[in-house]
Design a protein around this motif. Structure first.
Motif, PDB file in Angstrom:
ATOM      1  N   GLY A   7      -7.867  -8.122  -0.539  1.00 37.26           N
ATOM      2  CA  GLY A   7      -7.993  -7.020  -1.473  1.00 37.26           C
ATOM      3  C   GLY A   7      -6.889  -6.002  -1.281  1.00 37.26           C
ATOM      4  N   PRO A   8      -7.084  -4.791  -1.801  1.00 37.04           N
ATOM      5  CA  PRO A   8      -6.052  -3.755  -1.658  1.00 37.04           C
ATOM      6  C   PRO A   8      -5.966  -3.286  -0.204  1.00 37.04           C
ATOM      7  CG  PRO A   8      -8.031  -2.847  -2.655  1.00 37.04           C
ATOM      8  CD  PRO A   8      -8.253  -4.331  -2.549  1.00 37.04           C
ATOM      9  N   PRO A   9      -4.836  -2.693   0.166  1.00 29.56           N
ATOM     10  CA  PRO A   9      -4.697  -2.192   1.542  1.00 29.56           C
ATOM     11  C   PRO A   9      -5.808  -1.208   1.892  1.00 29.56           C
ATOM     12  CG  PRO A   9      -2.594  -2.153   0.420  1.00 29.56           C
ATOM     13  CD  PRO A   9      -3.631  -2.472  -0.616  1.00 29.56           C
ATOM     14  N   GLN A  10      -6.215  -1.258   3.147  1.00 29.38           N
ATOM     15  CA  GLN A  10      -7.233  -0.357   3.682  1.00 29.38           C
ATOM     16  C   GLN A  10      -6.668   0.356   4.904  1.00 29.38           C
ATOM     17  OE1 GLN A  10     -10.353   0.037   2.227  1.00 29.38           O
ATOM     18  NE2 GLN A  10      -9.452  -1.248   0.632  1.00 29.38           N
ATOM     19  N   VAL A  11      -7.339   1.421   5.298  1.00 28.98           N
ATOM     20  CA  VAL A  11      -6.927   2.137   6.503  1.00 28.98           C
ATOM     21  C   VAL A  11      -6.960   1.163   7.678  1.00 28.98           C
ATOM     22  CG1 VAL A  11      -7.561   3.973   8.117  1.00 28.98           C
ATOM     23  CG2 VAL A  11      -7.665   4.385   5.661  1.00 28.98           C
ATOM     24  N   VAL A  32      -1.439   1.723   7.772  1.00 29.05           N
ATOM     25  CA  VAL A  32      -2.044   2.622   6.787  1.00 29.05           C
ATOM     26  C   VAL A  32      -2.980   3.585   7.509  1.00 29.05           C
ATOM     27  CG1 VAL A  32      -3.485   2.773   4.720  1.00 29.05           C
ATOM     28  CG2 VAL A  32      -1.890   0.852   4.988  1.00 29.05           C
ATOM     29  N   THR A  33      -2.790   4.890   7.239  1.00 29.38           N
ATOM     30  CA  THR A  33      -3.610   5.912   7.886  1.00 29.38           C
ATOM     31  C   THR A  33      -4.504   6.668   6.920  1.00 29.38           C
ATOM     32  OG1 THR A  33      -1.824   7.536   7.726  1.00 29.38           O
ATOM     33  CG2 THR A  33      -1.958   6.238   9.775  1.00 29.38           C
ATOM     34  N   ALA A  34      -4.200   6.621   5.614  1.00 29.59           N
ATOM     35  CA  ALA A  34      -5.027   7.307   4.618  1.00 29.59           C
ATOM     36  C   ALA A  34      -4.780   6.679   3.245  1.00 29.59           C
ATOM     37  CB  ALA A  34      -4.705   8.801   4.577  1.00 29.59           C
ATOM     38  N   LEU A  35      -5.777   6.816   2.367  1.00 21.84           N
ATOM     39  CA  LEU A  35      -5.702   6.257   1.013  1.00 21.84           C
ATOM     40  C   LEU A  35      -5.820   7.364  -0.017  1.00 21.84           C
ATOM     41  CD1 LEU A  35      -8.286   3.371   1.591  1.00 21.84           C
ATOM     42  CD2 LEU A  35      -5.795   3.227   1.790  1.00 21.84           C
ATOM     43  N   ALA A  36      -5.094   7.211  -1.114  1.00 21.33           N
ATOM     44  CA  ALA A  36      -5.185   8.125  -2.254  1.00 21.33           C
ATOM     45  C   ALA A  36      -5.230   7.270  -3.513  1.00 21.33           C
ATOM     46  CB  ALA A  36      -3.996   9.082  -2.271  1.00 21.33           C
ATOM     47  N   GLU A  37      -5.343   7.906  -4.667  1.00 21.28           N
ATOM     48  CA  GLU A  37      -5.487   7.162  -5.918  1.00 21.28           C
ATOM     49  C   GLU A  37      -4.282   6.288  -6.243  1.00 21.28           C
ATOM     50  OE1 GLU A  37      -6.143   8.156 -10.593  1.00 21.28           O
ATOM     51  OE2 GLU A  37      -7.158   9.439  -9.118  1.00 21.28           O
ATOM     52  N   ALA A  38      -3.086   6.820  -6.096  1.00 15.10           N
ATOM     53  CA  ALA A  38      -1.888   6.076  -6.493  1.00 15.10           C
ATOM     54  C   ALA A  38      -0.983   5.685  -5.334  1.00 15.10           C
ATOM     55  CB  ALA A  38      -1.084   6.910  -7.499  1.00 15.10           C
ATOM     56  N   HIS A  39      -1.348   6.108  -4.120  1.00  9.52           N
ATOM     57  CA  HIS A  39      -0.487   5.814  -2.972  1.00  9.52           C
ATOM     58  C   HIS A  39      -1.327   5.793  -1.698  1.00  9.52           C
ATOM     59  CE1 HIS A  39      -0.775  10.187  -2.650  1.00  9.52           C
ATOM     60  NE2 HIS A  39      -0.476  10.018  -1.369  1.00  9.52           N
ATOM     61  N   CYS A  56       5.420   8.124   5.734  1.00  7.18           N
ATOM     62  CA  CYS A  56       5.772   8.203   4.320  1.00  7.18           C
ATOM     63  C   CYS A  56       4.544   7.905   3.463  1.00  7.18           C
ATOM     64  CB  CYS A  56       6.970   7.310   3.971  1.00  7.18           C
ATOM     65  SG  CYS A  56       6.726   5.546   4.157  1.00  7.18           S
ATOM     66  N   TRP A  57       4.709   8.043   2.147  1.00  2.88           N
ATOM     67  CA  TRP A  57       3.604   7.947   1.205  1.00  2.88           C
ATOM     68  C   TRP A  57       3.968   6.980   0.085  1.00  2.88           C
ATOM     69  CZ3 TRP A  57       5.744  11.963   3.668  1.00  2.88           C
ATOM     70  CH2 TRP A  57       4.932  12.670   4.550  1.00  2.88           C
ATOM     71  N   PRO A  58       4.034   5.678   0.385  1.00  2.00           N
ATOM     72  CA  PRO A  58       4.438   4.710  -0.641  1.00  2.00           C
ATOM     73  C   PRO A  58       3.354   4.491  -1.698  1.00  2.00           C
ATOM     74  CG  PRO A  58       3.753   3.567   1.339  1.00  2.00           C
ATOM     75  CD  PRO A  58       3.752   5.040   1.660  1.00  2.00           C
ATOM     76  N   VAL A  63       3.709  -1.596  -0.951  1.00  2.00           N
ATOM     77  CA  VAL A  63       3.188  -2.053   0.332  1.00  2.00           C
ATOM     78  C   VAL A  63       2.632  -3.466   0.162  1.00  2.00           C
ATOM     79  CG1 VAL A  63       2.646   0.232   1.266  1.00  2.00           C
ATOM     80  CG2 VAL A  63       0.919  -0.993  -0.031  1.00  2.00           C
ATOM     81  N   ALA A  64       2.879  -4.295   1.153  1.00  2.00           N
ATOM     82  CA  ALA A  64       2.321  -5.653   1.180  1.00  2.00           C
ATOM     83  C   ALA A  64       1.609  -5.820   2.516  1.00  2.00           C
ATOM     84  CB  ALA A  64       3.430  -6.691   1.036  1.00  2.00           C
ATOM     85  N   ILE A  65       0.355  -6.233   2.455  1.00  2.00           N
ATOM     86  CA  ILE A  65      -0.429  -6.404   3.688  1.00  2.00           C
ATOM     87  C   ILE A  65       0.145  -7.547   4.506  1.00  2.00           C
ATOM     88  CG2 ILE A  65      -2.690  -6.956   4.656  1.00  2.00           C
ATOM     89  CD1 ILE A  65      -3.923  -5.819   2.072  1.00  2.00           C
ATOM     90  N   GLU A  66       0.401  -7.249   5.778  1.00  2.00           N
ATOM     91  CA  GLU A  66       0.836  -8.284   6.707  1.00  2.00           C
ATOM     92  C   GLU A  66      -0.309  -8.726   7.617  1.00  2.00           C
ATOM     93  OE1 GLU A  66       4.831  -8.605   8.738  1.00  2.00           O
ATOM     94  OE2 GLU A  66       3.535  -7.909  10.364  1.00  2.00           O
ATOM     95  N   ASP A  67      -1.163  -7.763   7.991  1.00  2.00           N
ATOM     96  CA  ASP A  67      -2.252  -8.073   8.915  1.00  2.00           C
ATOM     97  C   ASP A  67      -3.387  -7.079   8.699  1.00  2.00           C
ATOM     98  OD1 ASP A  67      -3.814  -8.930  11.033  1.00  2.00           O
ATOM     99  OD2 ASP A  67      -2.367  -8.434  12.583  1.00  2.00           O
TER     100      ASP A  67
END
Length: 169
Positions: A7-11, A32-39, A56-58, A63-67
């Motif tokens: 699924g989408p990236p998670q913390v 990933v340390t925090a999630l927002a609506e668009a980044h 940074c705030w991509p 972002v592509a999940i590696e692990d």
């Protein structure tokens, strides 16, 4: 296909930063340390993936999940620790959890090197009575996915049994 299943990236996810990330961080590994609506917010890691070297705030597309081992709730086994106070944790299993005071993931600094923040995660142990503590902050390099650790232990037991049976014949 595996990334789709996550699924989408998670913390806690370790990601690779894409071309829209700041130039100095493109194609680098981050957590990933925090999630927002668009980044999301990420801490960029050094080449050894042990220390934070930037933030940074991509956008989600960069972002592509590696692990996903460091996601909250992931089942893990501690292995490979060699310190006098930590080697006793080897072989114990638990879940990646939010630390009660530091959150998730955590970055620790040492007094002798305060500019280097080391990535750790809180592992809440399955059997705190045996471990002697409910949780510990552990570097990701000392964690294995629970399923692969169980598979490896099973393989080792099978080999040991076969060796023992061979000696009995």
């Amino acid at each position: 296909r595996e990334a789709e299943e996550r699924g989408p990236p998670q913390v806690g996810d370790v990601v690779i930063l894409g071309p829209g990330a700041p130039a100095e961080h493109r194609h680098r590994t981050a957590v990933v340390t925090a999630l927002a609506e668009a980044h999301c917010t990420v801490v960029v890691l050094d080449d050894a993936r042990r220390f934070g070297v930037g933030e940074c705030w991509p956008s989600w597309g960069d972002v592509a999940i590696e692990d996903s081992l460091l996601r909250l709730g992931s089942r893990v086994v501690v292995c490979g620790m060699t310190g006098a106070r930590t080697m006793e944790l080897n072989g114990f299993s638990g879940c990646v959890s939010e630390h009660p005071k530091r959150g998730h993931p955590t970055f620790l600094t040492k007094e002798q090197c305060p500019e280097r923040a080391q990535l750790t995660v809180c592992v809440r142990f399955d059997e705190p009575g045996l471990v002697g503590r409910r949780f510990a902050l552990v570097e990701p390099r000392f964690l294995r996915p629970y399923g692969s650790a169980v598979h490896e232990m099973s393989r080792q037991l099978t080999e040991l049994t076969e060796d023992f049976e061979g000696e009995l014949r």
